[in-house]
Write a protein that holds these residues in place. Sequence first.
Motif, PDB file in Angstrom:
ATOM      1  N   ASN A  70       0.830  -1.201   0.000  1.00 30.11           N
ATOM      2  CA  ASN A  70       0.000   0.000   0.000  1.00 30.11           C
ATOM      3  C   ASN A  70       0.864   1.250   0.000  1.00 30.11           C
ATOM      4  N   LEU A  71       0.378   2.261  -0.674  1.00 26.95           N
ATOM      5  CA  LEU A  71       1.039   3.560  -0.625  1.00 26.95           C
ATOM      6  C   LEU A  71       0.640   4.275   0.648  1.00 26.95           C
ATOM      7  N   VAL A  72       1.550   5.050   1.184  1.00 27.05           N
ATOM      8  CA  VAL A  72       1.238   5.896   2.334  1.00 27.05           C
ATOM      9  C   VAL A  72       1.439   7.336   1.903  1.00 27.05           C
ATOM     10  N   ALA A  73       0.337   8.075   1.840  1.00 26.91           N
ATOM     11  CA  ALA A  73       0.405   9.487   1.457  1.00 26.91           C
ATOM     12  C   ALA A  73       0.844  10.308   2.669  1.00 26.91           C
ATOM     13  N   THR A  74       2.060  10.839   2.599  1.00 32.66           N
ATOM     14  CA  THR A  74       2.583  11.677   3.680  1.00 32.66           C
ATOM     15  C   THR A  74       2.220  13.137   3.374  1.00 32.66           C
ATOM     16  N   ALA A  75       2.916  14.079   3.997  1.00 34.17           N
ATOM     17  CA  ALA A  75       2.582  15.498   3.828  1.00 34.17           C
ATOM     18  C   ALA A  75       2.620  15.915   2.361  1.00 34.17           C
ATOM     19  N   ARG A  76       3.638  15.452   1.619  1.00 32.76           N
ATOM     20  CA  ARG A  76       3.735  15.828   0.203  1.00 32.76           C
ATOM     21  C   ARG A  76       2.600  15.213  -0.609  1.00 32.76           C
ATOM     22  N   GLY A  77       2.282  13.948  -0.325  1.00 29.13           N
ATOM     23  CA  GLY A  77       1.192  13.289  -1.037  1.00 29.13           C
ATOM     24  C   GLY A  77      -0.148  13.935  -0.750  1.00 29.13           C
ATOM     25  N   LEU A  78      -0.380  14.288   0.513  1.00 29.83           N
ATOM     26  CA  LEU A  78      -1.639  14.942   0.890  1.00 29.83           C
ATOM     27  C   LEU A  78      -1.752  16.319   0.247  1.00 29.83           C
ATOM     28  N   LYS A  79      -0.607  16.994   0.087  1.00 32.85           N
ATOM     29  CA  LYS A  79      -0.611  18.297  -0.586  1.00 32.85           C
ATOM     30  C   LYS A  79      -1.006  18.133  -2.047  1.00 32.85           C
ATOM     31  N   ALA A  80      -0.502  17.071  -2.686  1.00 35.16           N
ATOM     32  CA  ALA A  80      -0.869  16.800  -4.079  1.00 35.16           C
ATOM     33  C   ALA A  80      -2.360  16.504  -4.194  1.00 35.16           C
TER      34      ALA A  80
ATOM     35  N   THR B  33      -7.061   4.570   4.703  1.00 31.83           N
ATOM     36  CA  THR B  33      -7.140   4.470   6.167  1.00 31.83           C
ATOM     37  C   THR B  33      -6.153   5.451   6.788  1.00 31.83           C
ATOM     38  N   LYS B  34      -6.618   6.196   7.766  1.00 30.63           N
ATOM     39  CA  LYS B  34      -5.714   7.118   8.464  1.00 30.63           C
ATOM     40  C   LYS B  34      -4.691   6.328   9.273  1.00 30.63           C
ATOM     41  N   VAL B  35      -3.438   6.729   9.149  1.00 34.22           N
ATOM     42  CA  VAL B  35      -2.343   6.064   9.853  1.00 34.22           C
ATOM     43  C   VAL B  35      -1.655   7.109  10.724  1.00 34.22           C
TER      44      VAL B  35
ATOM     45  N   GLN C  44       5.734   4.683  17.207  1.00 36.50           N
ATOM     46  CA  GLN C  44       6.325   5.992  16.902  1.00 36.50           C
ATOM     47  C   GLN C  44       5.272   6.849  16.214  1.00 36.50           C
ATOM     48  N   LYS C  45       4.779   7.872  16.909  1.00 35.47           N
ATOM     49  CA  LYS C  45       3.769   8.767  16.352  1.00 35.47           C
ATOM     50  C   LYS C  45       4.364   9.635  15.241  1.00 35.47           C
ATOM     51  N   TYR C  46       3.553   9.907  14.208  1.00 33.11           N
ATOM     52  CA  TYR C  46       3.993  10.793  13.134  1.00 33.11           C
ATOM     53  C   TYR C  46       4.002  12.256  13.581  1.00 33.11           C
ATOM     54  N   GLY C  47       3.100  12.619  14.457  1.00 34.83           N
ATOM     55  CA  GLY C  47       3.000  14.014  14.880  1.00 34.83           C
ATOM     56  C   GLY C  47       2.807  14.141  16.375  1.00 34.83           C
ATOM     57  N   LYS C  48       2.477  15.359  16.811  1.00 31.65           N
ATOM     58  CA  LYS C  48       2.302  15.607  18.242  1.00 31.65           C
ATOM     59  C   LYS C  48       0.995  15.030  18.756  1.00 31.65           C
ATOM     60  N   ASP C  49      -0.033  14.984  17.897  1.00 29.41           N
ATOM     61  CA  ASP C  49      -1.332  14.460  18.310  1.00 29.41           C
ATOM     62  C   ASP C  49      -2.003  13.795  17.109  1.00 29.41           C
ATOM     63  N   ASP C  50      -3.270  13.394  17.278  1.00 25.16           N
ATOM     64  CA  ASP C  50      -3.974  12.659  16.225  1.00 25.16           C
ATOM     65  C   ASP C  50      -4.466  13.543  15.087  1.00 25.16           C
ATOM     66  N   ASP C  51      -4.215  14.843  15.166  1.00 23.20           N
ATOM     67  CA  ASP C  51      -4.544  15.726  14.039  1.00 23.20           C
ATOM     68  C   ASP C  51      -3.520  15.607  12.915  1.00 23.20           C
ATOM     69  N   GLU C  52      -2.393  14.947  13.218  1.00 20.52           N
ATOM     70  CA  GLU C  52      -1.347  14.759  12.218  1.00 20.52           C
ATOM     71  C   GLU C  52      -1.280  13.271  11.874  1.00 20.52           C
ATOM     72  N   TYR C  53      -1.519  12.969  10.614  1.00 22.00           N
ATOM     73  CA  TYR C  53      -1.575  11.564  10.197  1.00 22.00           C
ATOM     74  C   TYR C  53      -1.249  11.455   8.712  1.00 22.00           C
ATOM     75  N   ASN C  54      -0.951  10.232   8.284  1.00 19.65           N
ATOM     76  CA  ASN C  54      -0.808   9.900   6.879  1.00 19.65           C
ATOM     77  C   ASN C  54      -2.025   9.080   6.464  1.00 19.65           C
ATOM     78  N   ILE C  55      -2.138   8.791   5.175  1.00 23.88           N
ATOM     79  CA  ILE C  55      -3.254   7.975   4.700  1.00 23.88           C
ATOM     80  C   ILE C  55      -2.699   6.805   3.891  1.00 23.88           C
ATOM     81  N   SER C  56      -3.080   5.600   4.283  1.00 23.94           N
ATOM     82  CA  SER C  56      -2.661   4.395   3.574  1.00 23.94           C
ATOM     83  C   SER C  56      -3.693   4.080   2.492  1.00 23.94           C
ATOM     84  N   LEU C  57      -3.197   3.905   1.258  1.00 28.11           N
ATOM     85  CA  LEU C  57      -4.085   3.682   0.115  1.00 28.11           C
ATOM     86  C   LEU C  57      -3.580   2.514  -0.736  1.00 28.11           C
TER      87      LEU C  57
END
Length: 286
Positions: A118-128, A145-147, A162-175
């Motif tokens: 699966n691809l994981v859309a990080t900050a750059r992917g989400l921006k696209a 799915t939110k990761v 290992q959390k991606y961000g400080k809280d659950d407002d920061e996440y990646n998306i698995s597609l």
Amino acid sequence: MSRSPVAAALEYVLGASVLSRSCTETCHLRPKSIHRASSLQLSRAAMAEMAARDRKHQELGDALVERRRHEVTIVGAGLVGSLLAVVLRSRGYRVTVYEGRRDPREGTQENSAGRSINLVATARGLKALSTLPPDVSTRLKALGTKVYGRVIHTEDGQILSQKYGKDDDEYNISLSRSKLNDFLLGEAEKAGACIKFGHRLCNVKLPADSESPTQLEFTMGGGGTCLTACFGPVIGSDGAGSALRRAVPAFEASSDILAAGYKEVLLPAHCSQTLDQFGLHIWPRG
């Protein structure tokens, strides 16, 4: 011999100076008063017609130039090409996409890209993805799915988070890569993009000047070749071994194939239920 206004007007319209004598001779057969009045009337009418014709030609020329500027050709209908087609169509561009494969949505063995994690859309992917029309972006994100972080399974049985961000407002998306590509292809066609499958780029002739087209030659899936002239921008999204990039002398690129591989493990449903559903699970070994 002086030319009448009528002859001058006709010469301008038709570009034929030979008409001046016949027009002048014909006009001289009439009384001078009638000649002068009719000449002025015809001259005004001809000049008005010429002006209207010039305006029409200018409008048509401007429209053609503008249309060509808004015709975009994309080589490659993968994730980048299909996403770009949706974005450009939403901004009013005419889009044609050429893809070497058959339509992957047909589900044939020939279209199978093999194993793919699966691809994981990080900050750059989400921006696209945010460049898509809002409704399309929302429906696309719902496919994934939110990761919220990595879940690392060590050799000695420990589970480290290992959390991606400080809280659950920061996440990646698995597609799923295939589902994402199918979705974007469907949205591109729905938006009005023309996608031509079974067209593999084999030759490129770059334009000699700003007025000349880029000529693309494709081999067809069913045999034969196809040559097309592109007056607007041509965008290459045909992967790491891009045929379009190789055709542009200004680009210098090299590729090194990694010797490393990966193992794909299928976990039965009753086993996967014990895993964190919102983490990217990693089993580092070797």
